[in-house]
Write a protein that holds these residues in place. Sequence first.
Motif, PDB file in Angstrom:
ATOM      1  N   VAL A  71      30.775  45.097  38.601  1.00 59.07           N
ATOM      2  CA  VAL A  71      30.913  44.343  39.841  1.00 59.07           C
ATOM      3  C   VAL A  71      29.633  43.530  40.030  1.00 59.07           C
ATOM      4  CG1 VAL A  71      31.393  44.420  42.315  1.00 59.07           C
ATOM      5  CG2 VAL A  71      32.322  46.190  40.783  1.00 59.07           C
ATOM      6  N   SER A  72      29.773  42.228  39.883  1.00 64.45           N
ATOM      7  CA  SER A  72      28.591  41.372  39.930  1.00 64.45           C
ATOM      8  C   SER A  72      29.004  39.940  40.226  1.00 64.45           C
ATOM      9  CB  SER A  72      27.840  41.431  38.591  1.00 64.45           C
ATOM     10  OG  SER A  72      26.757  40.517  38.585  1.00 64.45           O
ATOM     11  N   SER A  73      28.134  39.237  40.919  1.00 65.52           N
ATOM     12  CA  SER A  73      28.381  37.823  41.174  1.00 65.52           C
ATOM     13  C   SER A  73      27.714  36.952  40.106  1.00 65.52           C
ATOM     14  CB  SER A  73      27.866  37.444  42.569  1.00 65.52           C
ATOM     15  OG  SER A  73      26.501  37.790  42.700  1.00 65.52           O
ATOM     16  N   GLN A 100      33.914  40.088  40.918  1.00 74.51           N
ATOM     17  CA  GLN A 100      32.912  39.762  41.929  1.00 74.51           C
ATOM     18  C   GLN A 100      32.944  40.774  43.069  1.00 74.51           C
ATOM     19  OE1 GLN A 100      33.580  35.699  43.173  1.00 74.51           O
ATOM     20  NE2 GLN A 100      32.434  34.882  41.433  1.00 74.51           N
ATOM     21  N   PRO A 101      31.839  40.932  43.752  1.00 71.13           N
ATOM     22  CA  PRO A 101      31.843  41.822  44.928  1.00 71.13           C
ATOM     23  C   PRO A 101      32.934  41.420  45.904  1.00 71.13           C
ATOM     24  CG  PRO A 101      29.606  41.239  44.354  1.00 71.13           C
ATOM     25  CD  PRO A 101      30.494  40.405  43.464  1.00 71.13           C
ATOM     26  N   GLY A 144      36.048  41.974  45.307  1.00 76.19           N
ATOM     27  CA  GLY A 144      37.267  41.819  44.529  1.00 76.19           C
ATOM     28  C   GLY A 144      38.001  43.121  44.285  1.00 76.19           C
TER      29      GLY A 144
END
Length: 123
Positions: A121-123, A12-13, A15
């Motif tokens: 990188v993604s939610s 996640q962003p 992280g």
Amino acid sequence: VQLQASGGGLVQPGGSLRLSCAASGRTFNSMGWFRQAPGKEREFVAATTWSGASTLYAESVKGRFTISRDNAKNTVYLQMSSLKPEDTAVYYCAADRRLSDGVWTELYEYHYWGQGTLVTVSS
């Protein structure tokens, strides 16, 4: 000679992830990390000398990424923190076959490449 990169994944962003690159067959002085996002050219991320006393980072990752190495394990690492969606890419480790020991930013300075490890990188 082989470079084996590992440690990529989905995060996640904000992280963190740590990438590893294990070299086999010989040791290297100058090593680095590059990345390639979809539809873009491969770009420099970070580089280190044999001792780790000299390191260099792309402006986009400075203060968030740290390159290090364990010469006893013939492994170089990339610790990535405060990750952003724009850090999404395939990350490649690279090694310079020459005896010179510096921090290089250009692709042509490196002669051996790992297979790449995907960081998303993604939610």
